[in-house]
Design an enzyme around this catalytic site. Structure first.
Site, PDB file in Angstrom:
ATOM      1  N   SER A 184       0.973  -1.154   0.003  1.00 14.93           N
ATOM      2  CA  SER A 184      -0.124   0.232  -0.129  1.00 14.93           C
ATOM      3  C   SER A 184       0.889   1.192   0.100  1.00 14.93           C
ATOM      4  O   SER A 184       1.679   1.244  -1.039  1.00 14.93           O
ATOM      5  CB  SER A 184      -1.051  -0.200   1.113  1.00 14.93           C
ATOM      6  OG  SER A 184      -1.995   0.864   1.195  1.00 14.93           O
ATOM      7  N   GLU A 302      -9.373  -5.108  -4.537  1.00 18.72           N
ATOM      8  CA  GLU A 302      -8.803  -4.374  -3.585  1.00 18.72           C
ATOM      9  C   GLU A 302      -9.643  -3.621  -2.561  1.00 18.72           C
ATOM     10  O   GLU A 302      -9.639  -3.306  -1.527  1.00 18.72           O
ATOM     11  CB  GLU A 302      -7.721  -3.498  -4.358  1.00 18.72           C
ATOM     12  CG  GLU A 302      -6.443  -4.012  -5.035  1.00 18.72           C
ATOM     13  CD  GLU A 302      -5.394  -4.207  -4.022  1.00 18.72           C
ATOM     14  OE1 GLU A 302      -5.619  -3.637  -2.857  1.00 18.72           O
ATOM     15  OE2 GLU A 302      -4.241  -4.506  -4.328  1.00 18.72           O
ATOM     16  N   HIS A 390      -7.898  -5.475  -0.223  1.00 19.89           N
ATOM     17  CA  HIS A 390      -6.844  -4.850   0.255  1.00 19.89           C
ATOM     18  C   HIS A 390      -5.844  -5.426   1.450  1.00 19.89           C
ATOM     19  O   HIS A 390      -6.530  -5.199   2.509  1.00 19.89           O
ATOM     20  CB  HIS A 390      -6.965  -3.497   0.211  1.00 19.89           C
ATOM     21  CG  HIS A 390      -5.613  -2.262   0.461  1.00 19.89           C
ATOM     22  ND1 HIS A 390      -4.779  -2.182  -0.712  1.00 19.89           N
ATOM     23  CD2 HIS A 390      -5.323  -1.763   1.340  1.00 19.89           C
ATOM     24  CE1 HIS A 390      -3.999  -1.433  -0.345  1.00 19.89           C
ATOM     25  NE2 HIS A 390      -4.294  -1.121   0.994  1.00 19.89           N
TER      26      HIS A 390
END
Length: 477
Positions: A184, A302, A390
């Site tokens: 990320s 995600e 995610h």
């Protein structure tokens, strides 16, 4: 018992023998950024006499709790002494093992290397020396102030890599075989570190897990600072902000987000034309570090892991496509590509593309086009309602299936698929760190071959081709 004392360039440190792996926690790589060093680039830590006990993690950087009911990893009494790192080594001799340096994510506002999901004992047991790093987040790390260098959080990461170069051989690592990896915000950091000449000689390889969108111009960063200064009642100067304790800034640092509930967009790398020349896909296109071998990847769904919110019912896809500047035909193109999906499902696909999947693909293609060796992956394993959301790949890479973080994706106890798939991913990551070959074919602009991480891993050409084509002329700036 083995000897767990190691000599660094600042003094001796004592670690903890975990049985097969020795860990050293809270090792300072830079001086505390307080007093005259507040909001300044990092400077080397002071030395010490005797042996420093490194059995406990150092403080996380100043931050708030990420979600209601989730405690913050930082406490105000800890102050600003946060620039430390942790080392896990399976061999403290002259082993010259590959080194992997982890940069955590967290919206540029949250996170710390002490979080249980980043415990690297299992990963280090696969035959690598692992380093996990703290860096300044929020306004402390990425806020704009006149006369002060931008991107202090990225400069902290570079300082940590410089520490690795000077010291990692004493922990059994090879300073000439360093891989930097992150997820990320950490993945964006990795890509930007690959793109700048400021990191020449600090690492050979990189793994970027879910590269996000969201980079600020200097003008945007100035507006954020003005909003925060007004809320705090100070001038937009170093003196004004340096007079505030960290908790006073944290209380108002989301002031520019009044009326918004997603917590995004306030902080991130500032495109200063110095350390950061543009978003990763732009910065890498110049090919300054084409010598660095790069793995890029994303989780297939995600958006499902970004707060755990499913796509809303009754969503207006045409309006969403307009907000994303995709053009009049985009919503119809998404429906055509996913004929059995509801509009709520397609909302998740569109936001997954916009926030992570397209920026990751553009980054991989920019590095490839510039002549760099690149590999791609798509983490598609689904073990819960969040699915391949995610962050779902993080427990698999570290081999940590028993944390609260992992339970969101794996259940508790972990799904039966976890152990074998985690072992395969750790083998790929550590093989790449050792040899530059993760075990699947490289990425090129003709076939776009991508490793699919699922119960039975395999390789596919261009697995999200429809999304890629829809977004070909809509890259965010």
């Amino acid at each position: 018992m083995i000897n767990t004392v190691v000599q660094t360039d600042r003094g001796r440190v004592r670690g903890i023998d975990l049985g097969g792996v020795v860990s050293f926690r809270g090792v300072p790589f830079a001086a505390p950024p307080e007093g005259l060093l507040r909001f300044r680039p990092p400077v080397p830590a002071a030395g010490w006499e005797g042996v420093r006990d490194c059995g406990a993690f150092g403080s996380a950087p100043p931050q708030l709790a990420p979600l209601p009911g989730v405690p913050s990893v930082w406490r105000p009494e800890a102050g600003l002494d946060c620039l430390s790192l942790n080392v896990w080594s399976p061999d403290l001799g002259a082993a010259r093992l590959p080194v992997m340096v982890w940069i955590h994510g967290g919206l540029w506002k949250y996170g710390g290397s002490s979080m249980p999901q980043y415990d690297a004992a299992t990963l280090a047991g696969s035959g690598v020396v692992v380093v996990t790093v703290n860096y300044r987040v929020g306004f402390e790390g990425f806020g704009h102030l006149p006369g002060v260098p931008e991107n202090r959080g990225l400069r902290d990461q570079i300082a940590a890599l410089e520490w690795v170069g000077r010291n990692i051989a004493a922990f059994g690592g090879d300073p000439g075989k360093v891989t930097v990896f992150g997820q990320s915000a950490g993945a964006a950091s990795v890509a930007l570190l690959v793109a700048t000449r400021a990191t020449d000689g600090l690492f050979r390889r990189a793994i970027a897990q879910s590269i996000p969108s969201g980079y600020l111009s200097v003008a945007e960063a100035e507006r954020v600072t003005a909003s925060i200064a007004a809320a705090a009642g100070v001038e937009t100067t170093w003196e004004g902000f340096a007079a505030l304790p960290p908790e006073a800034i944290l209380a108002v640092q989301d002031a520019p987000l009044t009326g918004r509930d997603d917590g995004s967009g306030v902080f991130g790398p500032v495109i200063d034309g110095d350390l950061v020349s543009g978003p990763p896909w732009t910065a890498l296109s110049a090919g300054a570090r084409r010598d660095v071998e790069l793995i890029c990847g994303f989780t297939h769904e995600e958006y499902n892991g970004m707060g755990g919110r499913p796509g809303p019912s009754g969503i207006d896809l045409e309006a969403v496509a307009g907000t994303l500047r995709l053009g009049d035909r985009a919503a119809a193109d998404y429906r055509r590509a996913h004929p059995t999906g509801s509009d709520a499902d397609l909302f998740t696909v569109m936001l997954s593309d916009a926030l992570i999947r397209m920026p990751t693909i553009w980054t991989a293609e920019a590095h490839t086009r510039a002549g760099g060796r690149t590999w791609m992956y798509d983490f598609a394993w689904r073990g819960s309602a969040i699915g391949a959301g995610h962050g779902a790949d993080v427990p698999f890479v570290f081999g940590n299936g028993g944390t609260r973080y992992a339970a969101r994706f794996l259940g508790s106890p972990p799904h039966a698929d976890f152990a074998p798939l985690s072992e395969q991913m750790r083998t790929a990551w550590t093989a790449f760190a050792a040899t530059g070959d993760p075990g699947w074919p490289g990425y090129d602009l003709q076939h776009r071959l991508t490793r699919i991480w699922d119960t039975v891993p395999g390789d596919r050409q261009d697995p999200i081709a429809a999304s890629r084509r829809i977004w070909e002329h809509a890259e965010p700036r």
